[in-house]
Scaffold this motif. Structure first.
Motif, PDB file in Angstrom:
ATOM      1  N   GLY A 194      65.389  11.880   6.020  1.00 29.21           N
ATOM      2  CA  GLY A 194      64.735  13.077   5.511  1.00 29.21           C
ATOM      3  C   GLY A 194      64.149  13.956   6.592  1.00 29.21           C
ATOM      4  O   GLY A 194      63.287  14.796   6.312  1.00 29.21           O
ATOM      5  N   ILE A 195      64.613  13.784   7.832  1.00 28.10           N
ATOM      6  CA  ILE A 195      64.117  14.594   8.950  1.00 28.10           C
ATOM      7  C   ILE A 195      65.222  15.548   9.370  1.00 28.10           C
ATOM      8  O   ILE A 195      66.297  15.120   9.798  1.00 28.10           O
ATOM      9  CB  ILE A 195      63.707  13.716  10.140  1.00 28.10           C
TER      10      ILE A 195
ATOM     11  N   SER B 217      56.440  12.181   6.287  1.00 30.80           N
ATOM     12  CA  SER B 217      56.333  13.519   5.709  1.00 30.80           C
ATOM     13  C   SER B 217      57.426  13.781   4.678  1.00 30.80           C
ATOM     14  O   SER B 217      58.556  13.310   4.820  1.00 30.80           O
ATOM     15  CB  SER B 217      56.427  14.579   6.820  1.00 30.80           C
ATOM     16  N   GLU B 218      57.105  14.555   3.662  1.00 32.18           N
ATOM     17  CA  GLU B 218      58.098  14.988   2.683  1.00 32.18           C
ATOM     18  C   GLU B 218      58.832  16.244   3.132  1.00 32.18           C
ATOM     19  O   GLU B 218      59.793  16.666   2.489  1.00 32.18           O
ATOM     20  CB  GLU B 218      57.423  15.243   1.326  1.00 32.18           C
ATOM     21  N   HIS B 219      58.368  16.861   4.207  1.00 27.53           N
ATOM     22  CA  HIS B 219      58.963  18.112   4.695  1.00 27.53           C
ATOM     23  C   HIS B 219      59.208  18.033   6.199  1.00 27.53           C
ATOM     24  O   HIS B 219      58.957  18.987   6.928  1.00 27.53           O
ATOM     25  CB  HIS B 219      58.062  19.300   4.364  1.00 27.53           C
ATOM     26  N   ALA B 220      59.726  16.907   6.666  1.00 27.08           N
ATOM     27  CA  ALA B 220      59.853  16.679   8.108  1.00 27.08           C
ATOM     28  C   ALA B 220      60.939  17.550   8.723  1.00 27.08           C
ATOM     29  O   ALA B 220      62.065  17.621   8.220  1.00 27.08           O
ATOM     30  CB  ALA B 220      60.154  15.206   8.378  1.00 27.08           C
ATOM     31  N   ALA B 221      60.583  18.199   9.819  1.00 20.79           N
ATOM     32  CA  ALA B 221      61.547  19.057  10.524  1.00 20.79           C
ATOM     33  C   ALA B 221      61.220  19.078  12.006  1.00 20.79           C
ATOM     34  O   ALA B 221      60.057  19.061  12.402  1.00 20.79           O
ATOM     35  CB  ALA B 221      61.523  20.476   9.962  1.00 20.79           C
ATOM     36  N   ILE B 222      62.274  19.120  12.795  1.00 21.90           N
ATOM     37  CA  ILE B 222      62.169  19.298  14.240  1.00 21.90           C
ATOM     38  C   ILE B 222      62.977  20.531  14.611  1.00 21.90           C
ATOM     39  O   ILE B 222      64.120  20.684  14.163  1.00 21.90           O
ATOM     40  CB  ILE B 222      62.719  18.078  15.005  1.00 21.90           C
ATOM     41  N   VAL B 223      62.389  21.406  15.412  1.00 21.04           N
ATOM     42  CA  VAL B 223      63.116  22.561  15.940  1.00 21.04           C
ATOM     43  C   VAL B 223      63.029  22.509  17.464  1.00 21.04           C
ATOM     44  O   VAL B 223      61.930  22.468  18.032  1.00 21.04           O
ATOM     45  CB  VAL B 223      62.556  23.896  15.424  1.00 21.04           C
ATOM     46  N   ASN B 224      64.172  22.501  18.109  1.00 24.86           N
ATOM     47  CA  ASN B 224      64.240  22.491  19.572  1.00 24.86           C
ATOM     48  C   ASN B 224      64.537  23.895  20.082  1.00 24.86           C
ATOM     49  O   ASN B 224      65.441  24.564  19.562  1.00 24.86           O
ATOM     50  CB  ASN B 224      65.348  21.546  20.049  1.00 24.86           C
ATOM     51  N   THR B 225      63.805  24.331  21.082  1.00 25.29           N
ATOM     52  CA  THR B 225      64.102  25.610  21.715  1.00 25.29           C
ATOM     53  C   THR B 225      65.192  25.394  22.760  1.00 25.29           C
ATOM     54  O   THR B 225      64.987  24.699  23.757  1.00 25.29           O
ATOM     55  CB  THR B 225      62.855  26.221  22.372  1.00 25.29           C
ATOM     56  N   CYS B 226      66.348  25.976  22.525  1.00 29.38           N
ATOM     57  CA  CYS B 226      67.484  25.871  23.425  1.00 29.38           C
ATOM     58  C   CYS B 226      67.649  27.223  24.130  1.00 29.38           C
ATOM     59  O   CYS B 226      66.660  27.826  24.534  1.00 29.38           O
ATOM     60  CB  CYS B 226      68.723  25.443  22.633  1.00 29.38           C
TER      61      CYS B 226
ATOM     62  N   HIS C 116      44.076  14.595  14.501  1.00 26.66           N
ATOM     63  CA  HIS C 116      43.376  15.845  14.188  1.00 26.66           C
ATOM     64  C   HIS C 116      43.969  16.532  12.960  1.00 26.66           C
ATOM     65  O   HIS C 116      43.238  17.055  12.113  1.00 26.66           O
ATOM     66  CB  HIS C 116      43.444  16.781  15.401  1.00 26.66           C
ATOM     67  N   LEU C 117      45.301  16.516  12.859  1.00 22.29           N
ATOM     68  CA  LEU C 117      45.976  17.239  11.779  1.00 22.29           C
ATOM     69  C   LEU C 117      46.108  16.411  10.501  1.00 22.29           C
ATOM     70  O   LEU C 117      46.415  16.955   9.442  1.00 22.29           O
ATOM     71  CB  LEU C 117      47.384  17.652  12.232  1.00 22.29           C
ATOM     72  N   GLY C 118      45.933  15.104  10.615  1.00 23.99           N
ATOM     73  CA  GLY C 118      46.172  14.239   9.470  1.00 23.99           C
ATOM     74  C   GLY C 118      47.637  13.908   9.279  1.00 23.99           C
ATOM     75  O   GLY C 118      48.077  13.612   8.165  1.00 23.99           O
ATOM     76  N   GLY C 119      48.410  13.916  10.373  1.00 21.06           N
ATOM     77  CA  GLY C 119      49.837  13.629  10.324  1.00 21.06           C
ATOM     78  C   GLY C 119      50.621  14.702  11.038  1.00 21.06           C
ATOM     79  O   GLY C 119      50.037  15.617  11.640  1.00 21.06           O
ATOM     80  N   ILE C 120      51.934  14.604  10.987  1.00 19.26           N
ATOM     81  CA  ILE C 120      52.817  15.629  11.556  1.00 19.26           C
ATOM     82  C   ILE C 120      53.976  15.841  10.590  1.00 19.26           C
ATOM     83  O   ILE C 120      54.671  14.897  10.230  1.00 19.26           O
ATOM     84  CB  ILE C 120      53.382  15.212  12.941  1.00 19.26           C
ATOM     85  N   ASP C 121      54.147  17.080  10.166  1.00 22.44           N
ATOM     86  CA  ASP C 121      55.275  17.459   9.318  1.00 22.44           C
ATOM     87  C   ASP C 121      56.384  18.148  10.103  1.00 22.44           C
ATOM     88  O   ASP C 121      57.561  17.997   9.778  1.00 22.44           O
ATOM     89  CB  ASP C 121      54.812  18.399   8.194  1.00 22.44           C
ATOM     90  N   ILE C 122      55.987  18.914  11.107  1.00 23.10           N
ATOM     91  CA  ILE C 122      56.936  19.743  11.855  1.00 23.10           C
ATOM     92  C   ILE C 122      56.642  19.599  13.342  1.00 23.10           C
ATOM     93  O   ILE C 122      55.486  19.690  13.776  1.00 23.10           O
ATOM     94  CB  ILE C 122      56.825  21.223  11.445  1.00 23.10           C
ATOM     95  N   LEU C 123      57.698  19.391  14.109  1.00 20.88           N
ATOM     96  CA  LEU C 123      57.597  19.361  15.566  1.00 20.88           C
ATOM     97  C   LEU C 123      58.462  20.468  16.138  1.00 20.88           C
ATOM     98  O   LEU C 123      59.649  20.557  15.822  1.00 20.88           O
ATOM     99  CB  LEU C 123      58.073  18.011  16.110  1.00 20.88           C
ATOM    100  N   VAL C 124      57.863  21.306  16.978  1.00 24.64           N
ATOM    101  CA  VAL C 124      58.606  22.341  17.702  1.00 24.64           C
ATOM    102  C   VAL C 124      58.637  21.938  19.168  1.00 24.64           C
ATOM    103  O   VAL C 124      57.618  21.991  19.871  1.00 24.64           O
ATOM    104  CB  VAL C 124      57.971  23.732  17.530  1.00 24.64           C
ATOM    105  N   ASN C 125      59.802  21.499  19.629  1.00 21.60           N
ATOM    106  CA  ASN C 125      60.000  21.104  21.020  1.00 21.60           C
ATOM    107  C   ASN C 125      60.336  22.339  21.843  1.00 21.60           C
ATOM    108  O   ASN C 125      61.492  22.731  21.950  1.00 21.60           O
ATOM    109  CB  ASN C 125      61.148  20.091  21.123  1.00 21.60           C
TER     110      ASN C 125
END
Length: 253
Positions: free
Chosen positions: A170-171, A125-134, A73-82
């Motif tokens: 690069g993540i 992605s050129e701007h790959a990031a993961i943020v985990n909610t702790c 749907h998005l055409g890829g994933i750049d950012i994941l918020v867990n």
């Protein structure tokens, strides 16, 4: 890239997007130009502009299907918020083995499942990031939170390990540690208290700022860690806790 447009066109997946911090984060990132997909057990009431996908983070096949559909749907994933997670109350004696397994399955292994499914897309992605909610409980010992604290300590350690594993791909991987936040879960706990007003006052007093953290404040912190403007930040823990982690203030007179 400017601060006003750093999320323009970026594809974001937020888990636990149906309420609380997850919903606030999905809305905030969409408002800042991101294309957002929200994964949740019940994503039906997400606001316009945020596409919902049903996902139970304890079910690997369901997670893979939801992440694949969201990426399409998005055409890829750049950012994941867990962000998906559940709470638990009690000392180390209070929860059964089944409850320990259940909460770990959601709060820790759930993040593993979603991340595992998203990594092939993040690597493109050129701007790959993961943020985990702790949580602040990864640092501070709070009463009646043994099981919950154990899972969040695991999330913080997992964040550091993931950051080391994927930095050269690069993540970036970081986590945000909220203090006691004003979310539907906290409100349900307050409703169960013998004196909800007194319990709320105690929770407010526990944080040096004298109040609960808002879901929107946590969302802003997540956005900072996810932003391409924070491209040198990885393996970091950002506390949003009204000073609870580091401050030792005198009681009010």
């Amino acid at each position: 890239m400017t601060a006003s447009g750093e999320f323009d066109g970026l594809a974001v997946v937020v888990t636990g997007a149906g309420s609380g911090i997850g919903l606030a984060t999905a809305v905030h990132l969409a408002d800042r130009g991101a294309r957002v997909a929200g994964l949740d057990l019940r994503p039906d009431d997400l606001p316009p502009g945020i596409e919902g996908f049903v996902a139970d983070v304890t079910d690997d096949a369901a997670v893979r299907a939801a992440v694949t559909a969201a990426a399409a749907h998005l055409g890829g994933i750049d950012i994941l918020v867990n962000n998906a997670g559940i709470g638990a109350i009690g000392t180390v004696e209070a929860n059964s083995d089944d409850e320990w397994h259940r909460v770990y399955d959601v709060n820790v292994v759930g993040m593993v499942r979603v991340t595992r499914a998203a990594l092939p897309y993040l690597r493109r992605s050129e701007h790959a990031a993961i943020v985990n909610t702790c949580s602040i409980v990864a640092h501070a010992g709070l009463p009646d939170r043994a099981l919950y604290s154990a899972t969040k300590g695991a999330v913080q350690s997992l964040t550091a390990a993931m950051a080391a594993d994927h930095v050269r791909e690069g993540i970036r991987v970081n986590c945000v540690n909220p203090g006691t936040a004003d979310t539907p879960w906290i409100r349900r706990l307050l409703d169960q208290a013998a004196d909800p007003a007194a319990e709320l006052a105690a929770l407010n007093a526990r944080q040096p700022a004298g109040r609960l953290v808002s879901a929107e404040e946590v969302a802003h912190a997540i956005a900072y860690l996810a932003s391409p403007l924070a491209s040198a930040t990885t393996g970091a823990v950002l506390s949003v806790d009204g000073g609870m982690h580091g401050l030792r203030v005198r009681p009010r007179a």
